[in-house]
Design a protein around this motif. Structure first.
Motif, PDB file in Angstrom:
ATOM      1  N   TYR A  16       0.826  -1.207   0.000  1.00 52.23           N
ATOM      2  CA  TYR A  16       0.000   0.000   0.000  1.00 52.23           C
ATOM      3  C   TYR A  16       0.864   1.261   0.000  1.00 52.23           C
ATOM      4  O   TYR A  16       1.802   1.384   0.791  1.00 52.23           O
ATOM      5  CB  TYR A  16      -0.913   0.021   1.238  1.00 52.23           C
ATOM      6  N   LEU A  17       0.508   2.200  -0.879  1.00 54.81           N
ATOM      7  CA  LEU A  17       1.271   3.439  -0.977  1.00 54.81           C
ATOM      8  C   LEU A  17       1.253   4.232   0.322  1.00 54.81           C
ATOM      9  O   LEU A  17       2.159   5.028   0.574  1.00 54.81           O
ATOM     10  CB  LEU A  17       0.723   4.298  -2.122  1.00 54.81           C
ATOM     11  N   GLY A  18       0.232   4.027   1.148  1.00 58.38           N
ATOM     12  CA  GLY A  18       0.154   4.743   2.422  1.00 58.38           C
ATOM     13  C   GLY A  18       1.345   4.471   3.327  1.00 58.38           C
ATOM     14  O   GLY A  18       1.668   5.284   4.198  1.00 58.38           O
ATOM     15  N   LEU A  19       2.020   3.331   3.118  1.00 53.12           N
ATOM     16  CA  LEU A  19       3.189   3.004   3.933  1.00 53.12           C
ATOM     17  C   LEU A  19       4.400   3.857   3.548  1.00 53.12           C
ATOM     18  O   LEU A  19       5.428   3.797   4.215  1.00 53.12           O
ATOM     19  CB  LEU A  19       3.529   1.515   3.781  1.00 53.12           C
ATOM     20  N   LEU A  20       4.274   4.658   2.490  1.00 53.56           N
ATOM     21  CA  LEU A  20       5.386   5.505   2.045  1.00 53.56           C
ATOM     22  C   LEU A  20       5.299   6.939   2.570  1.00 53.56           C
ATOM     23  O   LEU A  20       6.226   7.719   2.333  1.00 53.56           O
ATOM     24  CB  LEU A  20       5.417   5.562   0.512  1.00 53.56           C
ATOM     25  N   ILE A  21       4.222   7.306   3.260  1.00 52.58           N
ATOM     26  CA  ILE A  21       4.028   8.738   3.535  1.00 52.58           C
ATOM     27  C   ILE A  21       5.146   9.322   4.392  1.00 52.58           C
ATOM     28  O   ILE A  21       5.546  10.471   4.189  1.00 52.58           O
ATOM     29  CB  ILE A  21       2.642   9.035   4.158  1.00 52.58           C
ATOM     30  N   HIS A  22       5.679   8.564   5.338  1.00 56.53           N
ATOM     31  CA  HIS A  22       6.743   9.100   6.194  1.00 56.53           C
ATOM     32  C   HIS A  22       8.040   9.294   5.403  1.00 56.53           C
ATOM     33  O   HIS A  22       8.743  10.295   5.578  1.00 56.53           O
ATOM     34  CB  HIS A  22       6.971   8.176   7.393  1.00 56.53           C
ATOM     35  N   LYS A  23       8.348   8.355   4.516  1.00 63.61           N
ATOM     36  CA  LYS A  23       9.558   8.472   3.691  1.00 63.61           C
ATOM     37  C   LYS A  23       9.431   9.633   2.712  1.00 63.61           C
ATOM     38  O   LYS A  23      10.386  10.383   2.493  1.00 63.61           O
ATOM     39  CB  LYS A  23       9.809   7.161   2.943  1.00 63.61           C
ATOM     40  N   LEU A  24       8.246   9.788   2.125  1.00 63.35           N
ATOM     41  CA  LEU A  24       8.040  10.892   1.181  1.00 63.35           C
ATOM     42  C   LEU A  24       8.108  12.237   1.898  1.00 63.35           C
ATOM     43  O   LEU A  24       8.696  13.195   1.381  1.00 63.35           O
ATOM     44  CB  LEU A  24       6.684  10.735   0.485  1.00 63.35           C
ATOM     45  N   HIS A  25       7.505  12.301   3.078  1.00 62.58           N
ATOM     46  CA  HIS A  25       7.536  13.544   3.852  1.00 62.58           C
ATOM     47  C   HIS A  25       8.970  13.919   4.210  1.00 62.58           C
ATOM     48  O   HIS A  25       9.382  15.087   4.064  1.00 62.58           O
ATOM     49  CB  HIS A  25       6.687  13.380   5.106  1.00 62.58           C
ATOM     50  N   ALA A  26       9.758  12.935   4.642  1.00 59.03           N
ATOM     51  CA  ALA A  26      11.148  13.207   5.007  1.00 59.03           C
ATOM     52  C   ALA A  26      11.973  13.612   3.784  1.00 59.03           C
ATOM     53  O   ALA A  26      12.810  14.519   3.855  1.00 59.03           O
ATOM     54  CB  ALA A  26      11.760  11.969   5.662  1.00 59.03           C
ATOM     55  N   PHE A  27      11.726  12.959   2.653  1.00 60.85           N
ATOM     56  CA  PHE A  27      12.516  13.223   1.442  1.00 60.85           C
ATOM     57  C   PHE A  27      12.246  14.619   0.886  1.00 60.85           C
ATOM     58  O   PHE A  27      13.177  15.319   0.463  1.00 60.85           O
ATOM     59  CB  PHE A  27      12.186  12.163   0.379  1.00 60.85           C
ATOM     60  N   PHE A  28      10.972  15.041   0.880  1.00 63.87           N
ATOM     61  CA  PHE A  28      10.608  16.293   0.223  1.00 63.87           C
ATOM     62  C   PHE A  28      10.497  17.475   1.194  1.00 63.87           C
ATOM     63  O   PHE A  28      10.261  18.607   0.742  1.00 63.87           O
ATOM     64  CB  PHE A  28       9.272  16.135  -0.522  1.00 63.87           C
ATOM     65  N   SER A  29      10.663  17.262   2.486  1.00 61.09           N
ATOM     66  CA  SER A  29      10.406  18.335   3.459  1.00 61.09           C
ATOM     67  C   SER A  29      11.257  19.573   3.201  1.00 61.09           C
ATOM     68  O   SER A  29      10.781  20.702   3.377  1.00 61.09           O
ATOM     69  CB  SER A  29      10.627  17.816   4.887  1.00 61.09           C
ATOM     70  N   SER A  30      12.497  19.399   2.774  1.00 65.50           N
ATOM     71  CA  SER A  30      13.373  20.558   2.546  1.00 65.50           C
ATOM     72  C   SER A  30      12.979  21.346   1.299  1.00 65.50           C
ATOM     73  O   SER A  30      13.453  22.465   1.093  1.00 65.50           O
ATOM     74  CB  SER A  30      14.828  20.102   2.429  1.00 65.50           C
ATOM     75  N   SER A  31      12.112  20.773   0.455  1.00 66.60           N
ATOM     76  CA  SER A  31      11.699  21.436  -0.788  1.00 66.60           C
ATOM     77  C   SER A  31      10.319  22.079  -0.696  1.00 66.60           C
ATOM     78  O   SER A  31       9.859  22.698  -1.654  1.00 66.60           O
ATOM     79  CB  SER A  31      11.686  20.419  -1.948  1.00 66.60           C
ATOM     80  N   LEU A  32       9.667  21.953   0.466  1.00 69.20           N
ATOM     81  CA  LEU A  32       8.289  22.417   0.579  1.00 69.20           C
ATOM     82  C   LEU A  32       8.188  23.903   0.874  1.00 69.20           C
ATOM     83  O   LEU A  32       9.007  24.462   1.604  1.00 69.20           O
ATOM     84  CB  LEU A  32       7.576  21.643   1.698  1.00 69.20           C
ATOM     85  N   ILE A  33       7.165  24.528   0.315  1.00 68.92           N
ATOM     86  CA  ILE A  33       6.890  25.934   0.605  1.00 68.92           C
ATOM     87  C   ILE A  33       6.553  26.099   2.080  1.00 68.92           C
ATOM     88  O   ILE A  33       7.022  27.019   2.746  1.00 68.92           O
ATOM     89  CB  ILE A  33       5.722  26.441  -0.266  1.00 68.92           C
ATOM     90  N   TYR A  34       5.742  25.188   2.591  1.00 60.67           N
ATOM     91  CA  TYR A  34       5.356  25.228   4.002  1.00 60.67           C
ATOM     92  C   TYR A  34       5.957  24.008   4.694  1.00 60.67           C
ATOM     93  O   TYR A  34       5.368  22.917   4.694  1.00 60.67           O
ATOM     94  CB  TYR A  34       3.832  25.222   4.136  1.00 60.67           C
ATOM     95  N   PRO A  35       7.124  24.127   5.288  1.00 60.45           N
ATOM     96  CA  PRO A  35       7.836  22.962   5.845  1.00 60.45           C
ATOM     97  C   PRO A  35       7.196  22.369   7.095  1.00 60.45           C
ATOM     98  O   PRO A  35       7.608  21.304   7.536  1.00 60.45           O
ATOM     99  CB  PRO A  35       9.219  23.536   6.176  1.00 60.45           C
ATOM    100  N   ASP A  36       6.170  23.039   7.659  1.00 62.10           N
ATOM    101  CA  ASP A  36       5.572  22.524   8.892  1.00 62.10           C
ATOM    102  C   ASP A  36       4.409  21.568   8.635  1.00 62.10           C
ATOM    103  O   ASP A  36       3.711  21.174   9.574  1.00 62.10           O
ATOM    104  CB  ASP A  36       5.103  23.679   9.774  1.00 62.10           C
TER     105      ASP A  36
END
Length: 312
Positions: A47-67
């Motif tokens: 299930y793709l839902g098991l990736l949300i923590h990895k995706l959040h960690a990977f892209f967090s530095s690129s987000l407009i709103y990092p919080d």
């Protein structure tokens, strides 16, 4: 199907995976240029839902709103939000547009080469990850502790068990250790953890299987009864009671089941005339036993999630 053949097929299904290239939606990206994509080979039955923590960690530095939280994550393909409780393989079979594989005895060498070339065009499967504008009307929102994803999975396991036994007691009477082991097996994609619990569910002591857990997923256009305007990627999900055997005591096949549930799309029990049934990226032979498929090729929740693909 022999026990060895069932075991080999189960292992092949377990090992099936898809390469994913996941890019951050431009509306969430703080840099002018796109961020680097997240690349992963991910199990088809997971299930793709098991990736949300990895995706959040990977892209967090690129987000407009990092919080933003990991629970704000959602994925889409060509504008279609991807449902968390659908396994990756089902999502790919429904939305990617890739041609399914055909049984060896029905495809010519030219079809095989065309299929290989078709696969290259659709892989890696390119998805988009979002961290804003959550589509609440189309997706259940997950939580940061994976509790909601766990509940979605467990409810599906319970429903499959209820259909198989008529009571659902096999799941309800699992020990806490077995229930925990089943979910850990899903999260870790660990066959050694998963198989013992799955065998308990498929072979309940003193109980004969009554019905087989089968769900059919039809593109909106295939349903004459749905006349209203369809949203992108909308589906009709169909399930019905599928006995293990026919009234003649012959085993239930994919052809007899589809002919009973969707006679307009499958007017023949033996030949696919208007539509095909696709499971794990392959066209199912209509002569295949449904019970044998359940034992060898069911998804992690015990269901045969079958995509109905129109021919022509």
């Amino acid at each position: 199907m022999s026990r060895d053949a069932t075991s080999r097929l189960r292992q092949s299904v377990w090992n099936g995976s898809l390469p994913l290239e996941i890019r951050l939606h431009k509306g969430d990206c703080r840099t002018y240029n796109e961020s680097d994509p997240y690349i992963i080979q991910f199990p088809r039955i997971s299930y793709l839902g098991l990736l949300i923590h990895k995706l959040h960690a990977f892209f967090s530095s690129s987000l407009i709103y990092p919080d933003v939280a990991a629970s704000d994550t959602w994925l889409s393909y060509e504008g279609v939000p991807l449902k968390w409780h659908y396994p990756l393989g089902l999502l790919y079979d429904l939305y990617s547009g890739a041609e399914p594989a055909y049984p060896p005895d029905t495809s010519s060498p030219s079809q095989k080469s065309e299929s290989t070339e078709e696969e290259r065009r659709h892989l890696p499967w390119r998805l988009t990850v979002h961290f804003s504008d959550y589509p609440n009307e189309q997706l259940v929102k997950l939580d940061n502790e994976d509790n909601i994803l766990h509940d979605l999975f467990k409810n599906s396991v319970k429903e499959a068990d209820y259909l198989r036994t008529g009571t659902g007691k096999t799941v309800m009477f699992l020990s806490k250790e077995d229930s925990t082991q089943l979910w850990e097996a899903v999260k870790q994609h660990d066959f050694a953890l998963y198989n013992p619990i799955n065998q308990k569910l498929l072979n309940p002591q003193g109980v004969n299987l009554r019905h087989l857990p089968v769900r059919l997923y039809l593109p909106h256009a295939a349903s004459d009864s749905l006349k209203e305007e369809a949203s992108p990627g909308s589906l009709r999900v169909v399930q019905s009671l599928v006995p293990t055997n026919l009234s003649s005591r012959q085993p239930q096949t994919i052809g007899t089941a589809l002919n009973s549930i969707l006679p307009t799309l499958f007017p023949s029990r033996r030949s696919a005339l208007l539509a095909q049934a696709v499971l794990h990226g392959a066209v199912l032979p209509l002569s295949a036993s449904v019970e044998e498929l359940i034992r060898a090729t069911a998804y992690l929740d015990g269901w045969l999630h079958i995509a109905v693909v129109m021919m022509g």
